[in-house]
Design an enzyme around this catalytic site. Structure first.
Site, PDB file in Angstrom:
ATOM      1  N   ASP A   1       5.376   4.137  -4.493  1.00  8.36           N
ATOM      2  CA  ASP A   1       6.811   4.297  -4.744  1.00  8.36           C
ATOM      3  C   ASP A   1       7.129   5.562  -5.533  1.00  8.36           C
ATOM      4  O   ASP A   1       8.301   5.860  -5.782  1.00  8.36           O
ATOM      5  CB  ASP A   1       7.384   3.062  -5.449  1.00  8.36           C
ATOM      6  N   HIS A   2       6.093   6.317  -5.883  1.00 10.36           N
ATOM      7  CA  HIS A   2       6.290   7.574  -6.604  1.00 10.36           C
ATOM      8  C   HIS A   2       5.815   8.798  -5.807  1.00 10.36           C
ATOM      9  O   HIS A   2       6.083   9.922  -6.229  1.00 10.36           O
ATOM     10  CB  HIS A   2       5.571   7.532  -7.950  1.00 10.36           C
TER      11      HIS A   2
END
Length: 309
Positions: A67-68
């Site tokens: 998610d990063h």
């Protein structure tokens, strides 16, 4: 100097929030934009802003959870279509270079500009250029995770024209030298020291970005007297045990850090999708009871970082 939140959700995107990414816009200062993390669909979020990919010159990656970082290959590829965009540097944990290069190789994507990778292995200064420095320290997450502190150099005081008026200094190079605090000699032989005609120096601004982590001493070193602290707040105050078990932070832990470090303003981000409506309001209330200057960031929120004084 302006912050623009491109994604503020933890773990996975929701209908209201995309996953993590933050733009630090230094257009007036450097004509550049620096990105902190690049979750999935970051470039879609950028389409909803006035950000130009060619202006992004540095990307700081806190850690290698999807998610990063899942937005990196697409963003890097699209940046190639912008013409002569110039080089880009990616700062991140071990493995980020392999992730990017493997994604581009398997998809047979050709990049038209040089990408430099800086692997974060120990804390310290990682950027020093044109009046800006960036420091990093390791945080406390399930995998290596890094926080960042951006420091702007102090600005020279303004030239005190009223004080200078009696000397009738002509416009041109002499005034420029005085503004820089240098010594000059006038046509009549008078010697002036620029430092005698400058107002107080203006302190440079400090922005600290803390993504996935439990509470740990390194956060406070990075956040000390920051003008702005951007801090993950995956959970509210009632979920302290859950936050610790999953190596994350609560909104009140972020607020306690902001208070202890005497920061100017706290922006909460990386919020679980469960916190909407009244639950989101409750989270902000909990944090503000500890640190009143708190804002729960939303996607596409923009905040100017004001000069001190």
């Amino acid at each position: 100097m302006e912050l623009e939140f491109l994604g503020t959700c933890s773990g996975q995107p929701s209908k209201l929030r995309n996953v993590s990414s933050l733009a630090l816009k230094l257009l007036d200062e450097l004509n550049e934009i620096w990105l902190f993390d690049c979750g999935e669909a970051t470039q879609h979020q950028i389409l909803r802003t006035n950000i130009r990919l060619r202006k992004i010159t540095k990307i700081f990656i806190s850690h290698n959870h999807g998610d990063h970082i899942f937005g990196l290959p697409g963003l890097l590829s699209t940046r190639s279509f912008q013409g002569d965009v110039g080089p880009l540097t990616i700062y991140g944990p071990a493995g980020i270079e392999q992730f990017v290069k493997t994604s581009l190789r398997i998809s047979k994507t050709k990049i038209s500009y040089p990408i430099k990778f800086v692997t974060l292995e120990e804390g310290g200064k990682i950027v020093s250029e044109r009046g800006f420095e960036v420091y990093t320290e390791k945080l406390d997450h399930r995998i290596d995770s890094w926080g960042f502190r951006m420091v702007e150099a102090d600005k020279a005081g303004e030239l005190l024209m009223d004080k200078l008026a009696e000397f009738k200094v002509p416009n041109g190079p002499l005034l420029g030298k005085l503004k820089r605090g240098e010594q000059v000699e006038l046509a009549d032989g008078t010697v002036l020291n620029g430092k005698d005609f400058l107002g107080p120096a203006k302190k440079g601004r400090v922005v600290t970005v803390i993504y996935d982590t439990r509470s740990t001493p390194s956060i406070r070193r990075l956040a000390d007297h920051a003008d702005v602290l951007v801090h993950e707040a995956t959970f509210d105050a009632s979920e302290g045990k859950l936050a610790r078990d999953y190596y994350h932070s609560t909104c009140t832990q972020a607020a306690e850090t902001a208070s202890a470090c005497h920061v100017g303003h706290l922006y909460l981000t990386h919020v679980s999708a469960r916190y909407v409506g009244s639950l989101a309001s409750q989270m902000v209330k909990q944090a503000r009871e500890i640190f009143p200057a708190t804002t729960l960031a939303k996607d596409l929120d923009k905040f100017v970082v004001p000069m001190k004084g």
